[in-house]
Design a protein around this motif. Structure first.
Motif, PDB file in Angstrom:
ATOM      1  N   LYS A  21       0.837  -1.208   0.000  1.00 52.73           N
ATOM      2  CA  LYS A  21       0.000   0.000   0.000  1.00 52.73           C
ATOM      3  C   LYS A  21       0.870   1.256   0.000  1.00 52.73           C
ATOM      4  O   LYS A  21       0.659   2.165  -0.819  1.00 52.73           O
ATOM      5  N   ASP A  22       1.845   1.326   0.883  1.00 54.57           N
ATOM      6  CA  ASP A  22       2.701   2.516   0.994  1.00 54.57           C
ATOM      7  C   ASP A  22       3.513   2.744  -0.281  1.00 54.57           C
ATOM      8  O   ASP A  22       3.549   3.854  -0.817  1.00 54.57           O
ATOM      9  N   ILE A  23       4.159   1.690  -0.747  1.00 52.48           N
ATOM     10  CA  ILE A  23       5.030   1.822  -1.921  1.00 52.48           C
ATOM     11  C   ILE A  23       4.199   2.076  -3.175  1.00 52.48           C
ATOM     12  O   ILE A  23       4.541   2.936  -3.988  1.00 52.48           O
ATOM     13  N   SER A  24       3.102   1.364  -3.328  1.00 51.56           N
ATOM     14  CA  SER A  24       2.234   1.593  -4.493  1.00 51.56           C
ATOM     15  C   SER A  24       1.721   3.021  -4.520  1.00 51.56           C
ATOM     16  O   SER A  24       1.698   3.676  -5.574  1.00 51.56           O
ATOM     17  N   GLY A  25       1.315   3.536  -3.367  1.00 50.51           N
ATOM     18  CA  GLY A  25       0.834   4.915  -3.294  1.00 50.51           C
ATOM     19  C   GLY A  25       1.908   5.915  -3.682  1.00 50.51           C
ATOM     20  O   GLY A  25       1.650   6.849  -4.463  1.00 50.51           O
ATOM     21  N   ILE A  27       4.673   5.346  -5.501  1.00 51.67           N
ATOM     22  CA  ILE A  27       5.063   5.185  -6.908  1.00 51.67           C
ATOM     23  C   ILE A  27       3.959   5.686  -7.831  1.00 51.67           C
ATOM     24  O   ILE A  27       4.240   6.317  -8.855  1.00 51.67           O
ATOM     25  N   ASN A  28       2.712   5.463  -7.484  1.00 49.73           N
ATOM     26  CA  ASN A  28       1.621   5.990  -8.306  1.00 49.73           C
ATOM     27  C   ASN A  28       1.627   7.521  -8.337  1.00 49.73           C
ATOM     28  O   ASN A  28       1.338   8.122  -9.379  1.00 49.73           O
ATOM     29  N   ALA A  29       1.960   8.149  -7.223  1.00 53.90           N
ATOM     30  CA  ALA A  29       2.054   9.614  -7.214  1.00 53.90           C
ATOM     31  C   ALA A  29       3.201  10.078  -8.118  1.00 53.90           C
ATOM     32  O   ALA A  29       3.060  11.039  -8.879  1.00 53.90           O
ATOM     33  N   ILE A  30       4.337   9.378  -8.052  1.00 57.77           N
ATOM     34  CA  ILE A  30       5.466   9.703  -8.933  1.00 57.77           C
ATOM     35  C   ILE A  30       5.084   9.449 -10.387  1.00 57.77           C
ATOM     36  O   ILE A  30       5.434  10.232 -11.277  1.00 57.77           O
ATOM     37  N   LEU A  31       4.377   8.386 -10.632  1.00 60.32           N
ATOM     38  CA  LEU A  31       3.914   8.073 -11.987  1.00 60.32           C
ATOM     39  C   LEU A  31       2.995   9.183 -12.507  1.00 60.32           C
ATOM     40  O   LEU A  31       3.141   9.645 -13.644  1.00 60.32           O
ATOM     41  N   ALA A  32       2.075   9.629 -11.682  1.00 59.47           N
ATOM     42  CA  ALA A  32       1.189  10.734 -12.080  1.00 59.47           C
ATOM     43  C   ALA A  32       2.001  11.995 -12.345  1.00 59.47           C
ATOM     44  O   ALA A  32       1.766  12.706 -13.339  1.00 59.47           O
ATOM     45  N   ASP A  33       2.975  12.273 -11.480  1.00 65.09           N
ATOM     46  CA  ASP A  33       3.846  13.428 -11.691  1.00 65.09           C
ATOM     47  C   ASP A  33       4.619  13.292 -13.001  1.00 65.09           C
ATOM     48  O   ASP A  33       4.816  14.270 -13.722  1.00 65.09           O
ATOM     49  N   SER A  34       5.047  12.086 -13.307  1.00 65.96           N
ATOM     50  CA  SER A  34       5.809  11.849 -14.533  1.00 65.96           C
ATOM     51  C   SER A  34       4.959  12.120 -15.768  1.00 65.96           C
ATOM     52  O   SER A  34       5.433  12.751 -16.727  1.00 65.96           O
ATOM     53  N   PHE A  35       3.720  11.655 -15.756  1.00 65.00           N
ATOM     54  CA  PHE A  35       2.831  11.944 -16.890  1.00 65.00           C
ATOM     55  C   PHE A  35       2.578  13.449 -17.015  1.00 65.00           C
ATOM     56  O   PHE A  35       2.619  14.004 -18.119  1.00 65.00           O
ATOM     57  N   ALA A  36       2.315  14.112 -15.890  1.00 62.88           N
ATOM     58  CA  ALA A  36       2.062  15.557 -15.926  1.00 62.88           C
ATOM     59  C   ALA A  36       3.306  16.317 -16.389  1.00 62.88           C
ATOM     60  O   ALA A  36       3.207  17.253 -17.192  1.00 62.88           O
ATOM     61  N   LEU A  37       4.475  15.904 -15.919  1.00 68.58           N
ATOM     62  CA  LEU A  37       5.717  16.558 -16.316  1.00 68.58           C
ATOM     63  C   LEU A  37       6.018  16.291 -17.783  1.00 68.58           C
ATOM     64  O   LEU A  37       6.504  17.179 -18.496  1.00 68.58           O
ATOM     65  N   ARG A  77       6.130  -1.835 -11.971  1.00 68.93           N
ATOM     66  CA  ARG A  77       6.677  -2.122 -10.636  1.00 68.93           C
ATOM     67  C   ARG A  77       5.545  -2.174  -9.614  1.00 68.93           C
ATOM     68  O   ARG A  77       5.524  -3.041  -8.745  1.00 68.93           O
ATOM     69  N   VAL A  78       4.602  -1.258  -9.718  1.00 72.59           N
ATOM     70  CA  VAL A  78       3.443  -1.269  -8.810  1.00 72.59           C
ATOM     71  C   VAL A  78       2.694  -2.589  -8.946  1.00 72.59           C
ATOM     72  O   VAL A  78       2.323  -3.211  -7.950  1.00 72.59           O
ATOM     73  N   ARG A  79       2.488  -3.019 -10.173  1.00 73.28           N
ATOM     74  CA  ARG A  79       1.769  -4.284 -10.396  1.00 73.28           C
ATOM     75  C   ARG A  79       2.587  -5.484  -9.894  1.00 73.28           C
ATOM     76  O   ARG A  79       2.029  -6.427  -9.354  1.00 73.28           O
ATOM     77  N   LYS A  80       3.893  -5.449 -10.066  1.00 72.75           N
ATOM     78  CA  LYS A  80       4.737  -6.568  -9.620  1.00 72.75           C
ATOM     79  C   LYS A  80       4.655  -6.789  -8.117  1.00 72.75           C
ATOM     80  O   LYS A  80       4.792  -7.916  -7.662  1.00 72.75           O
ATOM     81  N   ILE A  81       4.448  -5.702  -7.370  1.00 70.88           N
ATOM     82  CA  ILE A  81       4.380  -5.861  -5.918  1.00 70.88           C
ATOM     83  C   ILE A  81       2.940  -6.057  -5.437  1.00 70.88           C
ATOM     84  O   ILE A  81       2.684  -6.105  -4.244  1.00 70.88           O
ATOM     85  N   LEU A 132      10.800   4.919   1.787  1.00 68.67           N
ATOM     86  CA  LEU A 132       9.749   3.927   2.059  1.00 68.67           C
ATOM     87  C   LEU A 132      10.202   2.536   1.633  1.00 68.67           C
ATOM     88  O   LEU A 132       9.964   1.552   2.346  1.00 68.67           O
ATOM     89  N   CYS A 133      10.827   2.478   0.472  1.00 65.31           N
ATOM     90  CA  CYS A 133      11.318   1.186  -0.025  1.00 65.31           C
ATOM     91  C   CYS A 133      12.350   0.601   0.932  1.00 65.31           C
ATOM     92  O   CYS A 133      12.343  -0.605   1.208  1.00 65.31           O
ATOM     93  N   ASP A 134      13.228   1.463   1.439  1.00 65.03           N
ATOM     94  CA  ASP A 134      14.233   1.009   2.398  1.00 65.03           C
ATOM     95  C   ASP A 134      13.565   0.479   3.666  1.00 65.03           C
ATOM     96  O   ASP A 134      13.952  -0.569   4.180  1.00 65.03           O
ATOM     97  N   GLU A 135      12.569   1.211   4.157  1.00 70.56           N
ATOM     98  CA  GLU A 135      11.843   0.786   5.365  1.00 70.56           C
ATOM     99  C   GLU A 135      11.230  -0.602   5.188  1.00 70.56           C
ATOM    100  O   GLU A 135      11.198  -1.399   6.121  1.00 70.56           O
TER     101      GLU A 135
END
Length: 171
Positions: A21-25, A27-37, A77-81, A132-135
């Motif tokens: 949940k934490d990592i998917s959230g 990464i999805n925010a980064i993914l959304a930022d990537s599309f917007a950027l 990556r989100v789907r893999k986890i 988060l990934c490290d945690e």
């Protein structure tokens, strides 16, 4: 918050539910930022003007392609986890932290500065996601982010260098 994964889409993973949940959230925010950027970078690529048109036009096209190239790996990556990823433009709009720029005219200097700031914000978000990934001991996602952080820092560097005016310290 991400919608729950349906049983058909719940990819097996040794990461716990909180980690997924934490990592998917993140990464999805980064993914959304990537599309917007990506879209903003293409917008500026299409609308750049002035004496450095060709150089800036080509640079922004290269940077947009680099940003877009990250999207599939991030989503996969989100789907893999075992998480769900973005499904629509509306989903991207809800999750992105990158502001649109719909102005009819933006000076080349302002375009470069805005893209530099946006890329720096993506670097910050990726560093936070790496934490988060490290945690959660998700070394694969952390490793992917390390490469993307380096690439985004290079974009920031280039945008900074071409946007500098005046003295050697950038003023």
């Amino acid at each position: 918050m991400a919608p729950p994964t349906t049983p058909r889409l719940k990819t097996p993973s040794d990461l716990g539910d909180n980690a997924r949940k934490d990592i998917s959230g993140a990464i999805n925010a980064i993914l959304a930022d990537s599309f917007a950027l990506y879209v903003k970078t293409k917008n500026f690529h299409w609308h750049i003007s002035g004496p450095h048109f060709r150089d800036y036009h080509l640079l922004l096209d290269e940077q947009a392609a680099e940003i877009f190239a990250t999207t599939d790996e991030l989503a996969e990556r989100v789907r893999k986890i075992g998480g769900n990823t973005l499904r629509s433009i509306g989903d991207i709009a809800k999750k992105t932290r990158i502001a649109d720029n719909d102005a009819p005219y933006v000076s080349p200097e302002d375009m470069l500065a805005e893209l530099r700031e946006d890329n720096q914000a993506v670097v910050k978000a990726m560093r936070e996601a790496h934490g988060l990934c490290d945690e959660h001991e998700d070394v694969a996602t952390a490793s992917l982010l390390e490469n993307y952080i380096d690439a985004a820092e290079k974009r920031v560097w280039f945008l900074y260098e071409i946007g500098r005016r005046g003295s050697p310290d950038g003023h």
